[in-house]
Write a protein that holds these residues in place. Structure first.
Motif, mmCIF file in Angstrom:
data_model
loop_
_atom_site.group_PDB
_atom_site.id
_atom_site.type_symbol
_atom_site.label_atom_id
_atom_site.label_comp_id
_atom_site.label_asym_id
_atom_site.label_seq_id
_atom_site.Cartn_x
_atom_site.Cartn_y
_atom_site.Cartn_z
ATOM 1 N N THR A 30 0.018 -2.006 11.422
ATOM 2 C CA THR A 30 -1.308 -1.492 11.055
ATOM 3 C C THR A 30 -1.723 -0.360 11.995
ATOM 4 O OG1 THR A 30 -1.937 -3.696 10.274
ATOM 5 C CG2 THR A 30 -3.720 -2.133 10.683
ATOM 6 N N VAL A 78 7.419 -1.621 6.169
ATOM 7 C CA VAL A 78 7.145 -1.936 4.761
ATOM 8 C C VAL A 78 8.382 -2.521 4.096
ATOM 9 C CG1 VAL A 78 6.587 -0.934 2.504
ATOM 10 C CG2 VAL A 78 5.294 -0.233 4.531
ATOM 11 N N LEU A 80 6.750 3.009 9.978
ATOM 12 C CA LEU A 80 5.978 2.395 8.901
ATOM 13 C C LEU A 80 6.870 2.096 7.703
ATOM 14 C CD1 LEU A 80 3.182 1.473 8.001
ATOM 15 C CD2 LEU A 80 2.750 3.795 7.157
ATOM 16 N N LYS A 102 0.175 2.746 11.101
ATOM 17 C CA LYS A 102 -0.406 3.341 9.892
ATOM 18 C C LYS A 102 -1.645 4.168 10.223
ATOM 19 C CE LYS A 102 -2.658 1.975 5.555
ATOM 20 N NZ LYS A 102 -2.961 0.851 4.646
ATOM 21 N N GLU A 117 1.262 2.729 1.407
ATOM 22 C CA GLU A 117 2.402 2.038 2.019
ATOM 23 C C GLU A 117 3.601 2.031 1.068
ATOM 24 O OE1 GLU A 117 1.173 -1.795 3.380
ATOM 25 O OE2 GLU A 117 -0.558 -0.993 4.474
ATOM 26 N N ALA A 164 0.970 6.873 3.468
ATOM 27 C CA ALA A 164 0.586 5.845 4.437
ATOM 28 C C ALA A 164 -0.454 4.896 3.853
ATOM 29 C CB ALA A 164 0.049 6.500 5.702
#
Length: 228
Positions: A6, A216, A212, A9, A74, A71
């Motif tokens: 998080t 994911v 990221l 991100k 995601e 972003a």
């Protein structure tokens, strides 16, 4: 997603916001270049530099907006495309920096040399073609004041301090081409600083984008494993 992902991100969103602002700044700076070229009697090199800077600013702005959307949603594929685009952008900016550092010395796309050749040809046919640059940059001839001796022309008043050529010491010795290159280099210094700041930020952005993307993908695999 965990706290670390998080945080990544949010940092990626912040970086892309900064990239958007710097992209807009580059577009504005490129427009300033084009306006400067329009104000000059003859455009030499500034149209080329202005167009390249505006183009780079637009590309940065598009990639930054795409990165924000990737972003926020995601989306693994979009994040991967974003990382690839940023890497290509870094390589493009390194090329632009090389042009900014060395291009003006050789003439950006040859336009500086060609422009002054045209001016000098016009000066040979009708005196006064170089007067605008001689008055503005306090220079004389293309390469030096001796250019006028070579073509057997009297040194014009635009080559002299306060347009008074009574004394040889009042004649500008430097050529207008070298003076114009110095002027263009000073303007490009801002562009170089912004580019280096962007490259440093983009390297960090590419790393965050990859982190990221990996997070994911890992989360997706864990979710699939649970369902199986």
């Amino acid at each position: 997603m965990g706290l670390a992902a998080t945080t990544v991100k949010h940092l990626l969103l912040l970086l892309n916001f900064v990239f958007s602002v710097l992209g807009l700044a580059l577009i504005g700076f490129g427009i300033f270049f084009l306006i400067s070229a329009a104000e000059n009697a003859v455009s030499i090199g500034e149209n080329v530099a202005g167009g390249l800077i505006i183009g780079l600013g637009v590309v940065i702005l598009i990639i930054a907006i795409f990165g924000c959307l990737a972003a926020i949603h995601e989306a693994p594929v979009r994040l991967l495309i974003y990382v690839g685009a940023v890497v290509l952008l870094i390589l493009s900016q390194l090329l632009f920096l090389s042009m900014a550092s060395h291009g003006t010395k050789d003439g950006i796309s040859g336009s500086i040399n060609e422009g002054f050749e045209r001016l000098w040809e016009a000066e040979r046919n009708e005196s006064g073609a170089l007067a605008y640059y001689e008055n503005w940059l306090q220079c004389c001839g293309v390469n030096s004041h001796e250019d006028y001796w070579i073509i057997h022309h009297a040194i014009p008043s635009s080559c002299c301090l306060e347009k008074n050529c009574a004394d040889q010491s009042r004649v500008y010795k430097a050529g207008c081409k070298a003076k114009f290159v110095d002027y263009l280099d000073d303007k490009l210094l801002v562009f170089k600083i912004v580019c280096w700041l962007l490259i440093i930020g983009e390297v960090v952005g590419a790393v965050f984008g990859w982190m990221l993307y990996s997070s994911v993908k890992n989360q997706s695999r864990r979710n699939n494993a649970v369902w199986m």
